[in-house]
Design a protein around this motif. Sequence first.
Motif, PDB file in Angstrom:
ATOM      1  N   TRP A  62     109.665  96.701  47.311  1.00  0.00           N
ATOM      2  CA  TRP A  62     109.681  95.243  47.202  1.00  0.00           C
ATOM      3  C   TRP A  62     109.080  94.570  48.422  1.00  0.00           C
ATOM      4  O   TRP A  62     109.242  95.036  49.541  1.00  0.00           O
ATOM      5  CB  TRP A  62     111.118  94.743  47.013  1.00  0.00           C
ATOM      6  N   ASP A  63     108.431  93.462  48.167  1.00  0.00           N
ATOM      7  CA  ASP A  63     107.942  92.531  49.181  1.00  0.00           C
ATOM      8  C   ASP A  63     108.839  91.308  49.037  1.00  0.00           C
ATOM      9  O   ASP A  63     108.853  90.657  47.993  1.00  0.00           O
ATOM     10  CB  ASP A  63     106.486  92.202  48.888  1.00  0.00           C
ATOM     11  N   TYR A  64     109.608  91.007  50.079  1.00  0.00           N
ATOM     12  CA  TYR A  64     110.624  89.961  50.025  1.00  0.00           C
ATOM     13  C   TYR A  64     110.356  88.997  51.175  1.00  0.00           C
ATOM     14  O   TYR A  64     110.387  89.392  52.341  1.00  0.00           O
ATOM     15  CB  TYR A  64     111.991  90.628  50.172  1.00  0.00           C
ATOM     16  N   THR A  65     110.058  87.729  50.851  1.00  0.00           N
ATOM     17  CA  THR A  65     109.786  86.724  51.885  1.00  0.00           C
ATOM     18  C   THR A  65     110.734  85.556  51.706  1.00  0.00           C
ATOM     19  O   THR A  65     110.931  85.072  50.588  1.00  0.00           O
ATOM     20  CB  THR A  65     108.327  86.236  51.812  1.00  0.00           C
ATOM     21  N   VAL A  66     111.318  85.104  52.808  1.00  0.00           N
ATOM     22  CA  VAL A  66     112.265  83.988  52.758  1.00  0.00           C
ATOM     23  C   VAL A  66     111.888  82.955  53.825  1.00  0.00           C
ATOM     24  O   VAL A  66     111.537  83.313  54.952  1.00  0.00           O
ATOM     25  CB  VAL A  66     113.729  84.478  52.934  1.00  0.00           C
TER      26      VAL A  66
END
Length: 161
Positions: free
Chosen positions: A133-137
């Motif tokens: 996963w690529d997870y950006t917040v």
Amino acid sequence: MRVVGTIGCATLAAAAMVPGFGSLSAASPDSIALNGMYRATSDGQWAKTNYAYHNEATVTSVWTISSACTDPMDCSGRVTSDQGWSAPLRLVGGNMWFVTHDVENWEQCGDGMPPAPGHQTFKFSADENLSGWDYTVGPSGACGANKWLVVEMPFKLVKIG
């Protein structure tokens, strides 16, 4: 005592039949390390924005990775992306790689508000699939909204050199 021994043997036999079980403990540190050039793809077709499916742009880049392992549970290194960033790489628990970095001007705001940064984490398996996963917040309060913007996309690395 015999019953316990039988259960223990059955457990070991069952574990031996599970693909990948114990494979990292038998692997050499050099076989686990990631080194070379990889195509990194974040698949926007299956993206979630704030946990609801929302189509995003697919992002493809080339990563140059250099890493070393002292044992199958202790690996670290560095990723340099052709997108202009570089970040540490680490193996956690012997089965998941993590790369984290900050993305300037990630969340674009309207109405003249300044763009907000994002904190991007790539989490992918240490097996031959190299998928995850690529997870950006973004920060809460960015763009005048009191909540985080979260974008999550399926991620895959493919060795190209």
